[in-house]
Write an enzyme that holds these catalytic residues in place. Structure first.
Site, PDB file in Angstrom:
ATOM      1  N   CYS A   1       1.540  10.860   2.033  1.00  0.00           N
ATOM      2  CA  CYS A   1       1.342  10.537   0.620  1.00  0.00           C
ATOM      3  C   CYS A   1       0.560  11.631  -0.098  1.00  0.00           C
ATOM      4  CB  CYS A   1       0.656   9.190   0.482  1.00  0.00           C
ATOM      5  SG  CYS A   1       1.717   7.834   1.036  1.00  0.00           S
TER       6      CYS A   1
ATOM      7  N   GLU B   1       2.067   4.910  -2.554  1.00  0.00           N
ATOM      8  CA  GLU B   1       1.969   6.170  -3.303  1.00  0.00           C
ATOM      9  C   GLU B   1       3.337   6.821  -3.480  1.00  0.00           C
ATOM     10  OE1 GLU B   1      -1.825   5.844  -0.747  1.00  0.00           O
ATOM     11  OE2 GLU B   1       0.301   5.300  -0.577  1.00  0.00           O
TER      12      GLU B   1
ATOM     13  N   HIS C   1       5.630   3.924   1.370  1.00  0.00           N
ATOM     14  CA  HIS C   1       4.216   3.708   1.086  1.00  0.00           C
ATOM     15  C   HIS C   1       4.046   3.522  -0.420  1.00  0.00           C
ATOM     16  CE1 HIS C   1       2.513   5.736   4.966  1.00  0.00           C
ATOM     17  NE2 HIS C   1       3.568   4.975   5.219  1.00  0.00           N
TER      18      HIS C   1
ATOM     19  N   CYS D   1      -2.544   8.745   3.109  1.00  0.00           N
ATOM     20  CA  CYS D   1      -2.179   9.274   4.417  1.00  0.00           C
ATOM     21  C   CYS D   1      -1.671  10.704   4.205  1.00  0.00           C
ATOM     22  CB  CYS D   1      -1.106   8.397   5.067  1.00  0.00           C
ATOM     23  SG  CYS D   1       0.547   8.607   4.371  1.00  0.00           S
TER      24      CYS D   1
END
Length: 159
Positions: free
Chosen positions: A90, A59, A57, A87
Site C-alpha cells: 500500500c 488503501e 487492501h 503495508c
C-alpha cells in the site's frame, strides 16, 4: 489543513475500518480515505476476503476509486488517511500514485499477532538471496530488449 480536519478524515477511515472488518466482514479492519483540496475523493475498506483478492487492501481500493473518479493514475497533492500503518504494498501504491502525505492511526505492532505487515517489511529490506521468496533474476537480456523498445515509443507512459 488543520489538525482537527485531519482528525475528522482519520475518523472516517477508522469508521470505514470498523465497517469492513467488524460489520460487513469483507476483510480485515482497515479503512482508507483519500482527500485533496478538502474534498473526499475516496472512502474505502478492506475487501480481501469478500473479493478473494489479496491486493484488495483499503488503501489500494481507495487509490483505485480516486483514480477512476478523477480519470487519471496520479493523485498528486492528495492525502491518504489510513486507519492503520500502510503495508509495503500500500505504501508503494501510494508512492506510484504520487500521493503527497500519509496519516495513519494503528501501527503494525498493534496488530502484529494477526497480520504479516511487520514480517513482510523485515523481509523486503533483506538482500534478494536472504528473502523468503528468494527473487532470482533470469532472462535479463530478453527483458532489456522490451525496455529498449518502450524507450523509443513517442509519448510512452512514464510514471
Amino acid at each position: 489543513m488543520s489538525r482537527e480536519r485531519d482528525e475528522a478524515f482519520m475518523r472516517l477511515a477508522i469508521a470505514r475500518a470498523r465497517r469492513a472488518g467488524v460489520v460487513d466482514r469483507s476483510g480485515g479492519p482497515f479503512g482508507a480515505v483519500i482527500v485533496r483540496g478538502g474534498e473526499v475523493l475516496a472512502d474505502e475498506g478492506n475487501t480481501v476476503t469478500r473479493d478473494r483478492d489479496p491486493t484488495a487492501h483499503a488503501e489500494v481500493n481507495a487509490i483505485r476509486a480516486a483514480c477512476r473518479r478523477l480519470g487519471t493514475h496520479e493523485l498528486a497533492g492528495a492525502t491518504l488517511y489510513a486507519s492503520s500503518e500502510c503495508c509495503p504494498m500500500c505504501y508503494a501504491a501510494a508512492r506510484w500514485a504520487r500521493i503527497g502525505k500519509i496519516f495513519y492511526a494503528a501501527a503494525w505492532t498493534d496488530y502484529g499477532d494477526l497480520f504479516d505487515d511487520l514480517d513482510i517489511h523485515a523481509d523486503i529490506v533483506r538482500s534478494h538471496p536472504e528473502r523468503r521468496l528468494a527473487p532470482e533474476r533470469i532472462l535479463a537480456d530478453e527483458a532489456r530488449v522490451v525496455w529498449e523498445e518502450f524507450r523509443l515509443l513517442p509519448g510512452g507512459a512514464r510514471y
